[in-house]
Every structure is written in structure tokens, then in C-alpha cells.
Motif scaffolding. Structure first.
Motif, PDB file in Angstrom:
ATOM      1  N   ALA A 126       0.838  -1.210   0.000  1.00 23.16           N
ATOM      2  CA  ALA A 126       0.000   0.000   0.000  1.00 23.16           C
ATOM      3  C   ALA A 126       0.869   1.254   0.000  1.00 23.16           C
ATOM      4  CB  ALA A 126      -0.944  -0.010   1.193  1.00 23.16           C
ATOM      5  N   ARG A 127       1.955   1.243   0.769  1.00 26.07           N
ATOM      6  CA  ARG A 127       2.873   2.403   0.781  1.00 26.07           C
ATOM      7  C   ARG A 127       3.547   2.565  -0.572  1.00 26.07           C
ATOM      8  NH1 ARG A 127       3.856   0.321   5.780  1.00 26.07           N
ATOM      9  NH2 ARG A 127       5.773  -0.697   5.122  1.00 26.07           N
ATOM     10  N   GLN A 128       4.015   1.474  -1.158  1.00 21.92           N
ATOM     11  CA  GLN A 128       4.669   1.541  -2.469  1.00 21.92           C
ATOM     12  C   GLN A 128       3.723   2.064  -3.539  1.00 21.92           C
ATOM     13  OE1 GLN A 128       6.172  -2.378  -3.351  1.00 21.92           O
ATOM     14  NE2 GLN A 128       7.440  -2.432  -1.515  1.00 21.92           N
ATOM     15  N   MET A 129       2.474   1.663  -3.463  1.00 23.06           N
ATOM     16  CA  MET A 129       1.486   2.085  -4.459  1.00 23.06           C
ATOM     17  C   MET A 129       0.877   3.442  -4.116  1.00 23.06           C
ATOM     18  SD  MET A 129      -0.442  -1.537  -5.164  1.00 23.06           S
ATOM     19  CE  MET A 129      -1.469  -0.896  -6.480  1.00 23.06           C
ATOM     20  N   ASP A 130       1.116   3.923  -2.894  1.00 19.58           N
ATOM     21  CA  ASP A 130       0.563   5.179  -2.403  1.00 19.58           C
ATOM     22  C   ASP A 130      -0.963   5.183  -2.496  1.00 19.58           C
ATOM     23  OD1 ASP A 130       0.623   7.705  -1.240  1.00 19.58           O
ATOM     24  OD2 ASP A 130       0.748   8.729  -3.182  1.00 19.58           O
ATOM     25  N   VAL A 131      -1.565   4.151  -1.897  1.00 17.86           N
ATOM     26  CA  VAL A 131      -3.023   4.017  -1.901  1.00 17.86           C
ATOM     27  C   VAL A 131      -3.562   4.037  -0.474  1.00 17.86           C
ATOM     28  CG1 VAL A 131      -3.101   2.749  -4.073  1.00 17.86           C
ATOM     29  CG2 VAL A 131      -2.917   1.478  -1.934  1.00 17.86           C
ATOM     30  N   ASP A 132      -4.803   4.458  -0.348  1.00 16.23           N
ATOM     31  CA  ASP A 132      -5.485   4.462   0.946  1.00 16.23           C
ATOM     32  C   ASP A 132      -6.242   3.164   1.183  1.00 16.23           C
ATOM     33  OD1 ASP A 132      -4.687   7.112   1.512  1.00 16.23           O
ATOM     34  OD2 ASP A 132      -6.325   7.876   0.283  1.00 16.23           O
ATOM     35  N   VAL A 133      -6.678   2.514   0.088  1.00 17.03           N
ATOM     36  CA  VAL A 133      -7.438   1.273   0.173  1.00 17.03           C
ATOM     37  C   VAL A 133      -6.743   0.243  -0.702  1.00 17.03           C
ATOM     38  CG1 VAL A 133      -9.664   0.161  -0.237  1.00 17.03           C
ATOM     39  CG2 VAL A 133      -9.589   2.557   0.509  1.00 17.03           C
ATOM     40  N   LEU A 134      -6.486  -0.934  -0.123  1.00 18.30           N
ATOM     41  CA  LEU A 134      -5.848  -2.013  -0.877  1.00 18.30           C
ATOM     42  C   LEU A 134      -6.744  -3.242  -0.820  1.00 18.30           C
ATOM     43  CD1 LEU A 134      -3.227  -2.854  -2.417  1.00 18.30           C
ATOM     44  CD2 LEU A 134      -2.470  -3.853  -0.268  1.00 18.30           C
ATOM     45  N   VAL A 135      -7.103  -3.746  -2.003  1.00 18.18           N
ATOM     46  CA  VAL A 135      -7.920  -4.955  -2.108  1.00 18.18           C
ATOM     47  C   VAL A 135      -6.989  -6.093  -2.484  1.00 18.18           C
ATOM     48  CG1 VAL A 135      -9.786  -6.073  -3.377  1.00 18.18           C
ATOM     49  CG2 VAL A 135      -9.968  -3.650  -2.781  1.00 18.18           C
ATOM     50  N   SER A 136      -7.094  -7.198  -1.748  1.00 15.91           N
ATOM     51  CA  SER A 136      -6.254  -8.370  -2.020  1.00 15.91           C
ATOM     52  C   SER A 136      -7.125  -9.620  -1.978  1.00 15.91           C
ATOM     53  CB  SER A 136      -5.114  -8.464  -0.999  1.00 15.91           C
ATOM     54  OG  SER A 136      -5.643  -8.707   0.293  1.00 15.91           O
ATOM     55  N   GLY A 137      -6.532 -10.747  -2.288  1.00 12.22           N
ATOM     56  CA  GLY A 137      -7.279 -12.003  -2.276  1.00 12.22           C
ATOM     57  C   GLY A 137      -6.357 -13.163  -1.987  1.00 12.22           C
ATOM     58  N   HIS A 138      -6.703 -14.309  -2.508  1.00  8.08           N
ATOM     59  CA  HIS A 138      -5.929 -15.547  -2.470  1.00  8.08           C
ATOM     60  C   HIS A 138      -6.081 -16.356  -1.190  1.00  8.08           C
ATOM     61  CE1 HIS A 138      -3.054 -18.390  -4.009  1.00  8.08           C
ATOM     62  NE2 HIS A 138      -2.266 -18.219  -2.977  1.00  8.08           N
ATOM     63  N   THR A 139      -6.483 -15.752  -0.084  1.00  4.71           N
ATOM     64  CA  THR A 139      -6.603 -16.521   1.161  1.00  4.71           C
ATOM     65  C   THR A 139      -7.919 -17.292   1.239  1.00  4.71           C
ATOM     66  OG1 THR A 139      -7.642 -14.719   2.403  1.00  4.71           O
ATOM     67  CG2 THR A 139      -5.219 -14.817   2.424  1.00  4.71           C
ATOM     68  N   HIS A 140      -8.912 -16.881   0.441  1.00  6.53           N
ATOM     69  CA  HIS A 140     -10.258 -17.449   0.453  1.00  6.53           C
ATOM     70  C   HIS A 140     -10.995 -17.133   1.752  1.00  6.53           C
ATOM     71  CE1 HIS A 140      -9.793 -20.496  -3.028  1.00  6.53           C
ATOM     72  NE2 HIS A 140      -8.834 -19.586  -3.108  1.00  6.53           N
ATOM     73  N   THR A 141     -10.485 -16.203   2.540  1.00  2.67           N
ATOM     74  CA  THR A 141     -11.081 -15.824   3.820  1.00  2.67           C
ATOM     75  C   THR A 141     -11.296 -14.319   3.846  1.00  2.67           C
ATOM     76  OG1 THR A 141      -9.914 -17.638   4.907  1.00  2.67           O
ATOM     77  CG2 THR A 141     -10.784 -15.898   6.323  1.00  2.67           C
ATOM     78  N   PHE A 142     -12.508 -13.882   4.188  1.00  2.92           N
ATOM     79  CA  PHE A 142     -12.790 -12.459   4.246  1.00  2.92           C
ATOM     80  C   PHE A 142     -11.965 -11.789   5.351  1.00  2.92           C
ATOM     81  CE2 PHE A 142     -14.754  -8.503   3.953  1.00  2.92           C
ATOM     82  CZ  PHE A 142     -14.871  -8.023   5.237  1.00  2.92           C
ATOM     83  N   GLN A 143     -11.505 -10.567   5.039  1.00  2.24           N
ATOM     84  CA  GLN A 143     -10.813  -9.754   6.044  1.00  2.24           C
ATOM     85  C   GLN A 143     -11.000  -8.284   5.670  1.00  2.24           C
ATOM     86  OE1 GLN A 143      -6.489  -9.837   6.111  1.00  2.24           O
ATOM     87  NE2 GLN A 143      -6.501  -9.487   8.307  1.00  2.24           N
ATOM     88  N   ALA A 144     -11.281  -7.450   6.654  1.00  2.00           N
ATOM     89  CA  ALA A 144     -11.302  -5.999   6.488  1.00  2.00           C
ATOM     90  C   ALA A 144     -10.678  -5.420   7.744  1.00  2.00           C
ATOM     91  CB  ALA A 144     -12.714  -5.476   6.307  1.00  2.00           C
ATOM     92  N   VAL A 145      -9.607  -4.655   7.556  1.00  2.00           N
ATOM     93  CA  VAL A 145      -8.884  -4.131   8.701  1.00  2.00           C
ATOM     94  C   VAL A 145      -8.272  -2.778   8.349  1.00  2.00           C
ATOM     95  CG1 VAL A 145      -6.759  -5.375   8.110  1.00  2.00           C
ATOM     96  CG2 VAL A 145      -7.171  -4.732  10.475  1.00  2.00           C
ATOM     97  N   GLU A 146      -8.191  -1.905   9.338  1.00  2.00           N
ATOM     98  CA  GLU A 146      -7.529  -0.616   9.173  1.00  2.00           C
ATOM     99  C   GLU A 146      -6.193  -0.661   9.897  1.00  2.00           C
ATOM    100  OE1 GLU A 146      -7.877   4.108  10.334  1.00  2.00           O
ATOM    101  OE2 GLU A 146      -9.642   2.841  10.524  1.00  2.00           O
ATOM    102  N   VAL A 147      -5.151  -0.247   9.194  1.00  4.63           N
ATOM    103  CA  VAL A 147      -3.816  -0.166   9.787  1.00  4.63           C
ATOM    104  C   VAL A 147      -3.177   1.120   9.270  1.00  4.63           C
ATOM    105  CG1 VAL A 147      -1.524  -1.236   9.930  1.00  4.63           C
ATOM    106  CG2 VAL A 147      -3.561  -2.678   9.903  1.00  4.63           C
TER     107      VAL A 147
END
Length: 189
Positions: free
Chosen positions: A80-101
Motif C-alpha cells: 500500500a505504501r509503495q502504491m501510495d493508496v489508501d485502500v488495498l484490495v487483495s485475495g488468495h486466502t479465500h477468507t474475508f478480512q477488512a482491517v484498518e492499519v
């Protein structure tokens, strides 16, 4: 307001035959402006189905663009820092996750089909997310198929204004400005 469907890890037809019927009932054309898919669509029919929901479909290739270790929040934060984004969408785990860091919002929609993955014991819970984007506020609705019923959870994230390090700050205290007195030239009478 922009409504974005965040979906992924479908694995149709390789690991499962279709999206759950109860999810398909919810995903109707004309409501969603954009689709972000975290990959593993696997066939043209599934891609064409997504295009019926919204013509604006963005899909990543899948398994080869992942962060290592998969789902690791420190690795995702670095991306997220490298891309300079506020929201990052990812996948591959097959498990839902939403977290703020660190004032960044990370969303993994899980697997919409609940497709098997060798990394988990048992079957993952089928899930997807709808993100209602309203400027600096994102309201995320998480849809999960649990014991045959669709359950929805609401998560709200707000981009907090960042203070610029080293920026000058005013040390001037607010001053009282006297009100015009009747008959004075400033009072307008």
C-alpha cells in the motif's frame, strides 16, 4: 456514491460449479457501478456473468501477483505504501478480512464460491463485499453464506486527514473582535 462489488477466488469450474444461488439473487444488473475481482475467474462464462452485473469489470490475474506471506498485513502495508493508496484490495486466502492499519483500509473479499483451498481445514465460508464509496468514507457490506443463510455485516472506514510532518502550525491565538456599537460607522446605521 459509487457501489463497487469486490469479489474473487471463484475457481469456476475447476473447484466448484457456480456461485451460490443466494448470492446470484443479490447480484442484480443496474445497481453496481464497478467490479473489482481478486482473480481466479477461470472461465469465459463467469467473466461474462460478471459483465452482466456491471460492464466495468477489473480482474487481476490471480495467484502470481500475491504478497508473501499470503494475507500478511505487514506485507500488504508495504505494498500500500509503495502504491501510495489508501485502500488495498487483495485475495488468495479465500477468507474475508477488512482491517484498518495506519490510516489505510485493507479488504480481502474471501472466496465468493467457498472454493476449496489446501491452506485451510474445511471449506472456506463463501463471501463477497460491496463497497459504498462516498468521498473519504467507505461503507463495506460483507455478505457471507453461513449455514445456508446470507448474513450481512456493515463496516465503515473513514480516511482521516493526515497532518503533514514539519508543516508550520499557527501559534496565534484567536482574538476577540469587538462588535460594532450602535451609531458607529461600522454598524451600518
Amino acid at each position: 456514491m459509487v457501489l463497487v462489488l469486490v469479489i474473487g477466488d471463484l475457481h469456476i469450474p475447476h473447484r466448484t460449479h457456480d456461485l451460490p444461488a443466494k448470492f446470484k439473487k443479490l447480484l442484480v444488473p443496474g445497481k453496481i457501478q464497478q467490479i473489482l475481482c481478486t482473480g481466479n475467474v477461470c472461465d469465459k462464462e463467469t467473466y461474462e456473468y460478471l459483465k452482466t452485473i456491471s460492464p466495468d469489470v477489473h480482474i487481476v490475474k490471480g495467484d502470481y501477483d500475491e504478497c508473501i506471506p499470503t494475507g500478511d498485513i505487514d506485507s500488504l502495508s508495504s505494498i500500500a505504501r509503495q502504491m501510495d493508496v489508501d485502500v488495498l484490495v487483495s485475495g488468495h486466502t479465500h477468507t474475508f478480512q477488512a482491517v484498518e492499519v495506519d490510516n489505510k483500509f485493507f479488504v480481502n473479499p474471501g472466496s465468493a464460491t467457498g472454493a476449496w483451498t489446501g491452506a485451510h481445514n474445511g471449506d472456506p465460508t463463501p463471501s463477497f463485499a460491496l463497497m459504498d464509496i462516498q468521498g473519504p468514507v467507505i461503507v463495506t457490506y460483507v455478505y457471507q453464506l453461513i449455514e445456508g443463510e446470507v448474513r450481512v455485516e456493515k463496516i465503515e472506514w473513514r480516511k482521516e486527514p493526515e497532518l503533514v510532518p514539519g508543516a508550520p502550525r499557527s501559534t496565534v491565538m484567536p482574538q476577540n473582535i469587538p462588535s460594532p456599537t450602535p451609531g458607529s460607522p461600522q454598524s451600518g446605521s
